[in-house]
Design a protein around this motif. Sequence first.
Motif, PDB file in Angstrom:
ATOM      1  N   ARG A 151       7.088   9.976  -0.645  1.00  0.00           N
ATOM      2  CA  ARG A 151       6.983  10.201   0.747  1.00  0.00           C
ATOM      3  C   ARG A 151       5.535   9.668   1.878  1.00  0.00           C
ATOM      4  O   ARG A 151       5.662   8.273   2.341  1.00  0.00           O
ATOM      5  N   VAL A 152       4.512   9.563   0.912  1.00  0.00           N
ATOM      6  CA  VAL A 152       3.167   9.185   1.242  1.00  0.00           C
ATOM      7  C   VAL A 152       2.634   7.813   1.763  1.00  0.00           C
ATOM      8  O   VAL A 152       2.135   7.657   2.601  1.00  0.00           O
ATOM      9  N   GLN A 153       3.758   7.001   0.858  1.00  0.00           N
ATOM     10  CA  GLN A 153       3.644   5.534   0.669  1.00  0.00           C
ATOM     11  C   GLN A 153       4.458   5.056   1.134  1.00  0.00           C
ATOM     12  O   GLN A 153       3.943   3.524   1.417  1.00  0.00           O
ATOM     13  N   ALA A 154       4.592   5.537   2.480  1.00  0.00           N
ATOM     14  CA  ALA A 154       5.466   5.311   3.820  1.00  0.00           C
ATOM     15  C   ALA A 154       5.001   5.295   4.396  1.00  0.00           C
ATOM     16  O   ALA A 154       4.780   4.045   5.565  1.00  0.00           O
ATOM     17  N   TYR A 155       3.547   5.490   4.341  1.00  0.00           N
ATOM     18  CA  TYR A 155       2.169   5.127   5.724  1.00  0.00           C
ATOM     19  C   TYR A 155       1.418   4.619   5.621  1.00  0.00           C
ATOM     20  O   TYR A 155       0.856   4.244   4.215  1.00  0.00           O
ATOM     21  N   ARG A 156       1.381   4.014   7.050  1.00  0.00           N
ATOM     22  CA  ARG A 156       0.016   2.584   6.922  1.00  0.00           C
ATOM     23  C   ARG A 156      -0.795   3.207   8.366  1.00  0.00           C
ATOM     24  O   ARG A 156      -0.123   3.481   9.652  1.00  0.00           O
TER      25      ARG A 156
ATOM     26  N   ARG B 271      -0.269  -4.627   7.715  1.00  0.00           N
ATOM     27  CA  ARG B 271       1.035  -4.902   7.420  1.00  0.00           C
ATOM     28  C   ARG B 271       0.620  -4.783   6.154  1.00  0.00           C
ATOM     29  O   ARG B 271      -0.120  -4.915   5.203  1.00  0.00           O
ATOM     30  N   TRP B 272       2.156  -4.254   5.396  1.00  0.00           N
ATOM     31  CA  TRP B 272       2.593  -4.501   4.218  1.00  0.00           C
ATOM     32  C   TRP B 272       1.760  -5.618   3.042  1.00  0.00           C
ATOM     33  O   TRP B 272       2.321  -6.592   3.996  1.00  0.00           O
ATOM     34  N   ILE B 273       1.766  -5.504   2.300  1.00  0.00           N
ATOM     35  CA  ILE B 273       2.680  -6.667   0.882  1.00  0.00           C
ATOM     36  C   ILE B 273       2.768  -5.792   0.107  1.00  0.00           C
ATOM     37  O   ILE B 273       2.838  -5.179  -0.859  1.00  0.00           O
ATOM     38  N   GLU B 274       3.870  -6.789  -0.743  1.00  0.00           N
ATOM     39  CA  GLU B 274       4.771  -6.232  -1.545  1.00  0.00           C
ATOM     40  C   GLU B 274       4.511  -6.208  -2.486  1.00  0.00           C
ATOM     41  O   GLU B 274       3.636  -6.480  -3.185  1.00  0.00           O
ATOM     42  N   ASN B 275       5.247  -4.583  -3.484  1.00  0.00           N
ATOM     43  CA  ASN B 275       5.004  -4.720  -4.572  1.00  0.00           C
ATOM     44  C   ASN B 275       6.591  -4.422  -5.569  1.00  0.00           C
ATOM     45  O   ASN B 275       6.892  -3.864  -5.486  1.00  0.00           O
ATOM     46  N   ARG B 276       6.141  -5.657  -6.342  1.00  0.00           N
ATOM     47  CA  ARG B 276       7.829  -6.713  -6.682  1.00  0.00           C
ATOM     48  C   ARG B 276       7.474  -5.023  -7.731  1.00  0.00           C
ATOM     49  O   ARG B 276       8.904  -4.954  -8.499  1.00  0.00           O
ATOM     50  N   HIS B 277       6.661  -4.473  -8.185  1.00  0.00           N
ATOM     51  CA  HIS B 277       6.610  -4.038  -9.693  1.00  0.00           C
ATOM     52  C   HIS B 277       6.376  -1.985  -9.549  1.00  0.00           C
ATOM     53  O   HIS B 277       6.020  -1.262 -10.498  1.00  0.00           O
ATOM     54  N   GLY B 278       6.398  -1.438  -8.256  1.00  0.00           N
ATOM     55  CA  GLY B 278       5.950  -0.614  -8.354  1.00  0.00           C
ATOM     56  C   GLY B 278       6.348   0.090  -6.539  1.00  0.00           C
ATOM     57  O   GLY B 278       6.387  -0.738  -5.846  1.00  0.00           O
ATOM     58  N   THR B 279       6.041   1.208  -6.794  1.00  0.00           N
ATOM     59  CA  THR B 279       6.437   1.904  -5.519  1.00  0.00           C
ATOM     60  C   THR B 279       4.988   1.734  -4.616  1.00  0.00           C
ATOM     61  O   THR B 279       5.370   1.871  -3.236  1.00  0.00           O
ATOM     62  N   ALA B 280       3.822   1.465  -5.018  1.00  0.00           N
ATOM     63  CA  ALA B 280       2.451   0.911  -3.935  1.00  0.00           C
ATOM     64  C   ALA B 280       2.636  -0.127  -3.475  1.00  0.00           C
ATOM     65  O   ALA B 280       2.016  -0.779  -4.097  1.00  0.00           O
ATOM     66  N   ALA B 281       3.394  -0.414  -2.312  1.00  0.00           N
ATOM     67  CA  ALA B 281       2.813  -1.253  -1.365  1.00  0.00           C
ATOM     68  C   ALA B 281       1.190  -1.486  -1.148  1.00  0.00           C
ATOM     69  O   ALA B 281       0.499  -0.632  -0.900  1.00  0.00           O
ATOM     70  N   GLY B 282       0.666  -2.561  -0.714  1.00  0.00           N
ATOM     71  CA  GLY B 282      -0.422  -3.339  -0.370  1.00  0.00           C
ATOM     72  C   GLY B 282      -0.526  -2.677   0.884  1.00  0.00           C
ATOM     73  O   GLY B 282       0.389  -2.898   1.580  1.00  0.00           O
TER      74      GLY B 282
ATOM     75  N   VAL C  54      -9.469  -6.849   5.238  1.00  0.00           N
ATOM     76  CA  VAL C  54      -9.522  -5.662   4.060  1.00  0.00           C
ATOM     77  C   VAL C  54      -8.516  -5.532   4.341  1.00  0.00           C
ATOM     78  O   VAL C  54      -7.091  -5.304   4.727  1.00  0.00           O
ATOM     79  N   VAL C  55      -8.309  -5.707   3.149  1.00  0.00           N
ATOM     80  CA  VAL C  55      -6.358  -5.694   1.677  1.00  0.00           C
ATOM     81  C   VAL C  55      -6.880  -4.933   0.870  1.00  0.00           C
ATOM     82  O   VAL C  55      -8.040  -4.206  -0.418  1.00  0.00           O
ATOM     83  N   ALA C  56      -5.915  -3.578   0.285  1.00  0.00           N
ATOM     84  CA  ALA C  56      -5.871  -2.601   0.107  1.00  0.00           C
ATOM     85  C   ALA C  56      -4.329  -3.136  -1.593  1.00  0.00           C
ATOM     86  O   ALA C  56      -3.688  -3.001  -0.489  1.00  0.00           O
ATOM     87  N   LEU C  57      -5.685  -2.994  -2.687  1.00  0.00           N
ATOM     88  CA  LEU C  57      -4.081  -3.128  -3.249  1.00  0.00           C
ATOM     89  C   LEU C  57      -4.132  -1.938  -4.897  1.00  0.00           C
ATOM     90  O   LEU C  57      -4.714  -1.621  -4.708  1.00  0.00           O
ATOM     91  N   PRO C  58      -2.412  -1.916  -5.260  1.00  0.00           N
ATOM     92  CA  PRO C  58      -2.744  -1.097  -6.465  1.00  0.00           C
ATOM     93  C   PRO C  58      -2.792  -0.964  -7.183  1.00  0.00           C
ATOM     94  O   PRO C  58      -3.883  -1.660  -7.713  1.00  0.00           O
ATOM     95  N   GLY C  59      -4.006  -0.075  -8.197  1.00  0.00           N
ATOM     96  CA  GLY C  59      -4.879   0.255  -8.963  1.00  0.00           C
ATOM     97  C   GLY C  59      -3.709  -0.446 -10.247  1.00  0.00           C
ATOM     98  O   GLY C  59      -4.796  -1.585 -11.068  1.00  0.00           O
ATOM     99  N   PRO C  60      -2.545  -0.099 -10.789  1.00  0.00           N
ATOM    100  CA  PRO C  60      -1.862  -0.989 -12.191  1.00  0.00           C
ATOM    101  C   PRO C  60      -2.703  -2.450 -12.172  1.00  0.00           C
ATOM    102  O   PRO C  60      -1.513  -2.964 -10.883  1.00  0.00           O
ATOM    103  N   PRO C  61      -3.074  -3.301 -13.626  1.00  0.00           N
ATOM    104  CA  PRO C  61      -3.529  -4.734 -12.939  1.00  0.00           C
ATOM    105  C   PRO C  61      -2.346  -5.481 -13.244  1.00  0.00           C
ATOM    106  O   PRO C  61      -1.694  -6.342 -12.383  1.00  0.00           O
ATOM    107  N   PHE C  62      -0.618  -4.925 -13.936  1.00  0.00           N
ATOM    108  CA  PHE C  62      -0.541  -5.962 -13.841  1.00  0.00           C
ATOM    109  C   PHE C  62       0.982  -5.400 -12.555  1.00  0.00           C
ATOM    110  O   PHE C  62       1.519  -5.968 -11.934  1.00  0.00           O
ATOM    111  N   GLU C  63       0.635  -4.889 -11.674  1.00  0.00           N
ATOM    112  CA  GLU C  63       1.377  -4.607 -10.088  1.00  0.00           C
ATOM    113  C   GLU C  63       0.329  -5.879  -9.452  1.00  0.00           C
ATOM    114  O   GLU C  63       0.639  -5.960  -8.116  1.00  0.00           O
ATOM    115  N   MET C  64      -1.441  -4.959 -10.059  1.00  0.00           N
ATOM    116  CA  MET C  64      -2.403  -5.807  -8.809  1.00  0.00           C
ATOM    117  C   MET C  64      -2.322  -7.437  -8.642  1.00  0.00           C
ATOM    118  O   MET C  64      -2.624  -8.146  -8.478  1.00  0.00           O
TER     119      MET C  64
END
Lengths: 424, 424
Positions: free
Chosen positions: B122-127, B132-143, B153-163
Amino acid sequence: MAAGRDERTAVVLSVGEELLAGDIRDTNREEVAAALRELGFDVRGLRTVGDGAEEIAEAVTAAAARASVVILTGGLGPTEDDRTRHGLARAASDELVFDEEELGRIADLFARVGRAMSESNRVQAYRPSRARWIENRHGTAAGLRAEVAGALVVALPGPPFEMRPMLAEVLLEDVVGRFGPGAAPPRVKVRAHGLSESIVGERVREFMGEGADPRVGITVSGGILTVTATSHAADRASAERAVEAVGRTVAERLGPNVYGRGDVTLEEATVASLRRAGMTCATAESCTGGLVASLLTRVPGSSDVFLEGCVTYSNAAKSARLGVPAETIERHGAVSEEVARAMAEGIVRTSGASVGVSLTGVAGPGGGTAEKPVGLVWLGLRVDGVTHARRIVLPGDRETVQLRAARAALDLVRRGASGTLGVR
Amino acid sequence: MAAGRDERTAVVLSVGEELLAGDIRDTNREEVAAALRELGFDVRGLRTVGDGAEEIAEAVTAAAARASVVILTGGLGPTEDDRTRHGLARAASDELVFDEEELGRIADLFARVGRAMSESNRVQAYRPSRARWIENRHGTAAGLRAEVAGALVVALPGPPFEMRPMLAEVLLEDVVGRFGPGAAPPRVKVRAHGLSESIVGERVREFMGEGADPRVGITVSGGILTVTATSHAADRASAERAVEAVGRTVAERLGPNVYGRGDVTLEEATVASLRRAGMTCATAESCTGGLVASLLTRVPGSSDVFLEGCVTYSNAAKSARLGVPAETIERHGAVSEEVARAMAEGIVRTSGASVGVSLTGVAGPGGGTAEKPVGLVWLGLRVDGVTHARRIVLPGDRETVQLRAARAALDLVRRGASGTLGVR
């Protein structure tokens, strides 16, 4: 964080435009941070800055304001764009002085390897007047110890094999000498191969909760899985007992996929299991092109257990070196169970090793078909008079497929030597 | 450096205690920096910070003060120690809001893979409310995209194949959209093997001064030397001509040690020169344990020129596979010019390759003597019916000695195939 400076706090700085440009992957940063962590330091930041003396000075000053130890790597070379010594002098409000003695050491080093010292190496004999040298046994770039705003600031050269022994000396003499011995919160690492992160996550879930102590974390890289149990319990002795116990439980639950504890590599574990079993090993590689042999022989002392390897890349070599029948290759194709088996049997027969492992596959990017896609690898293992075969399909680019296939082969050898091959 | 903010400036931040502890090697940092650089951004710093919302906020604020684009990776996961969203909100003087729509998207993702969404997601739905969201097609952590003091300022998830795919989208839509297309300052990279940094530094000194344009920088890693000429001249066309000219001059001055331009590796250059010469190659390795073959076969398409390799680690294998006379090994020792020559001649004879290269040496840490120290390597090359031998003494630990020896062998093959062997 900027709220001043505790006793055991550190910042790690890397210097170099090529790092900022992403041209070179800096490995010193994490290595220095890990070493400081082992001494119980709270590493508050890793930072990479460019070559300019001013930005280096600025970064050192900022780091010294929030940490009691600052370690820099890089920028101590003999060229114009090596300005760490200048930045350090500026941050320490000091001036560079020329050190005849140091120049003598550099000259000696060139003499030892029988090469002429170049004029530009003279710059490496300059140091901030109040800084002290750190000897570099493997290169001309000596390190520097300085004081900036009450913090210990250490500059080390960039090449890892030069940096490493100097770091060890600095940690022992300067850091422990000044801040006393210390230790990281007790932790245990369990290493495994051939399990997915989610599977392991499920098996150890109860240790991964928020408040859990010891708390377990999982990291995975190139098919190698690391489960780390860390305890922050106040009483160190019980914390150590606790992580030990959790480590044992984790190892039990992951079973024969576990190849070791701590920082042991899969190739080290494989060599060790061969040695324990009194067995020797030989390799027959196609798609991995010598990587399995290369990983095994990275291990010091591997010559006790590793006899030889054949990189039979061409089909002709498979037949000539390993006696793989040409018609077997023709009928089933070079990438097939039959060829993998024949290669494993061939390398044992021709090398006299007690264990033979073989790989044949499609590393890509080209050469894939619907029936034999890129990433398909057949592994063969000959041990105790029996030949085993395994089929795997690996994701990733050529280099990833080769590394993962090589690790699968190492693990097959390890399990063959330790008699856990059949165990699921 | 802190002298404010130019248009195309960037800072890259990585978030995570495990990075500060040196447990994980962060590769996002350099990847993001390189991508920004290609768009003509001056990357002013790479920094890694811990999990605390406050230190993340502080790092973002500091970065936004000196760069127009700030990209963070990590800390967007579902666990308690993922606080990048909190830090971002704080730096943007914004508050976190719950986004039902985003929660729906996360739920869908779990549904698709047939797993139950855990409460913690649920916490991943807080912004931050204005982010504004950046869609993540490979995981739950949107940017997340946000504005801090006028910086993107842009925040992206850590896993390289998601990032990775998210970064590509951000650079195209947000960065190019806002700052316009751009390109890195023109630069030329010249790659060479077998020269010392100081020697090269002297040969190109006039291009290395602080004010020089094009300005030349030198980096060296594992025996590979890269000379980069970069121009910041206002007129791009003349800047390109200028770096081209300097690149040519540098290449001329370094002579046959130059193996290529741009990002070409030594193994790629070696395979290419074999292909140009219509030659095939085979390797006979002892101390490098298959590393030469492994490097060659990392190159896609190397099967056109590489026939096979023998890792004759044991003396028995040297005789059995390559026909090295046992008495030659006995009389001169396994590490000797005679054995290196016999290995090179043996691999050509038994493989039918047009070029054969061999290595025998003391990789260490054990096995060194006064007469044959750790790091001593004899190389043999058989080409055009002539056998050559080279003696080198390499610094460093086992892995470094092996890598440098392997590269020396590759370069020997390259020069043998391109007919520049004798050239000094």
